[in-house]
Design a protein around this motif. Structure first.
Motif, mmCIF file in Angstrom:
data_model
loop_
_atom_site.group_PDB
_atom_site.id
_atom_site.type_symbol
_atom_site.label_atom_id
_atom_site.label_comp_id
_atom_site.label_asym_id
_atom_site.label_seq_id
_atom_site.Cartn_x
_atom_site.Cartn_y
_atom_site.Cartn_z
ATOM 1 N N VAL A 102 16.801 4.494 7.308
ATOM 2 C CA VAL A 102 15.742 5.883 8.469
ATOM 3 C C VAL A 102 14.236 5.794 8.016
ATOM 4 O O VAL A 102 13.670 6.495 8.396
ATOM 5 C CB VAL A 102 16.140 6.766 5.809
ATOM 6 N N MET A 103 14.136 5.282 7.234
ATOM 7 C CA MET A 103 11.997 4.025 7.919
ATOM 8 C C MET A 103 12.233 4.829 9.541
ATOM 9 O O MET A 103 11.243 5.280 10.189
ATOM 10 C CB MET A 103 11.809 3.149 7.422
ATOM 11 N N ILE A 104 12.495 4.284 10.213
ATOM 12 C CA ILE A 104 13.097 4.520 11.390
ATOM 13 C C ILE A 104 12.821 4.986 11.981
ATOM 14 O O ILE A 104 11.718 5.745 12.797
ATOM 15 C CB ILE A 104 14.108 2.953 12.181
ATOM 16 N N ALA A 105 13.758 6.222 11.533
ATOM 17 C CA ALA A 105 13.694 7.357 11.374
ATOM 18 C C ALA A 105 12.178 8.502 11.506
ATOM 19 O O ALA A 105 12.307 9.326 12.113
ATOM 20 C CB ALA A 105 15.078 8.633 11.169
ATOM 21 N N LYS A 106 11.916 7.905 10.675
ATOM 22 C CA LYS A 106 10.835 8.872 10.141
ATOM 23 C C LYS A 106 9.723 8.533 10.708
ATOM 24 O O LYS A 106 8.659 9.076 11.484
ATOM 25 C CB LYS A 106 10.634 8.166 8.548
#
Length: 260
Positions: A154-158
């Motif tokens: 999710v942090m990479i998606a952000k």
């Protein structure tokens, strides 16, 4: 659009209160190019996080210059930097009560208005970013309920939702089991190649990095920085000379470390 980061005689470290300087990495020249996954390797305390924070413009260089597409990083505004560089740090942000989709949507802040209201285009970017890292099923989950591996996706998606040509990550595979480490590294390599991004990350996972990375930056014991492909650094003995100990030996043929 392809991008390039070039550093010229870059040295990292800190200023002392008395005006003197603590130099952690000595001056070096190097480049980072679109479409490539580059891993920053070095032992604990060698200065990986300091170098990454300097490239992220979170702290100033001791000397030298960082150029992004020919423009000095230290002369850019914060708004310009936020549209160029996405950063994923190891520190957990206070986001436990957000859903995964809401956390990813924070990556759109450089483009939304003062109130941070998302338009349809922004929502499409959020959905696409979650899909790219295989996190679409997590969209409505609270961040507090996610595993370390799910949270990292999710942090990479952000960072992807920020739509920057450059993504810098500090220890993105920390706290993950081995399959999780490999999955995250493969996702990042895919992003570099298919999305044409510069992906640069620090890691302690040497064997995974040497098998997956396109390029390596190695922080040496003396504060120098050696760069090259994994094969180059392995076959010239650079990896062995740095990481071999009385108990550990690096095998350049298999790209693995062997316990003696």
């Amino acid at each position: 659009m392809s991008s390039i980061i070039s550093v010229s005689r870059l040295a990292t470290g800190y200023d002392r209160r008395d005006g003197s300087k603590i130099i952690i990495t000595k001056p070096f020249d190097a480049t980072l190019k679109s479409g490539m996954l580059t891993c920053l390797l070095g032992r604990n305390g060698s200065g990986k996080s300091t170098l990454l924070r300097t490239l992220s413009a979170f702290q100033p260089a001791i000397e030298g210059v960082i150029f992004v597409d020919g423009v000095r990083l230290d002369e850019m505004t914060d708004a310009e930097k936020s549209r160029l560089i996405g950063v994923v740090l190891t520190e957990k942000i206070n986001s436990e009560n957000l859903t995964a989709a809401e956390l990813v949507a924070l990556g759109r802040s450089p483009y939304t208005n003062f109130w941070g209201r998302l338009k349809n285009d922004d929502r499409e970017v959020v959905e696409k970013s979650l899909a790219i890292v295989g996190a679409t099923p997590l969209a409505d989950r609270r961040v507090a309920t996610l595993s370390d591996g799910e949270r990292q996706k999710v942090m990479i998606a952000k960072a992807l939702a920020q739509e920057t040509p450059i993504i810098l990550l500090d220890e993105p595979t920390a706290f993950l089991d081995y399959p999780g480490k490999v999955e995250i590294m493969i996702i990042l390599r895919k992003l570099a190649r298919e999305e044409g991004k510069i992906i640069f990350l620090s890691t302690h996972d040497l064997e995974v990095a040497l098998q997956i990375a396109d390029s390596i930056w190695l922080l040496n014991r003396d504060g120098g920085v050696t760069t090259g492909s994994p094969d180059e650094l392995a076959k010239t003995g650079v990896i062995s000379s740095y990481f071999n100990t009385n108990e550990l030996r690096f095998d350049a043929d298999t790209m693995r470390f062997i316990i003696k």
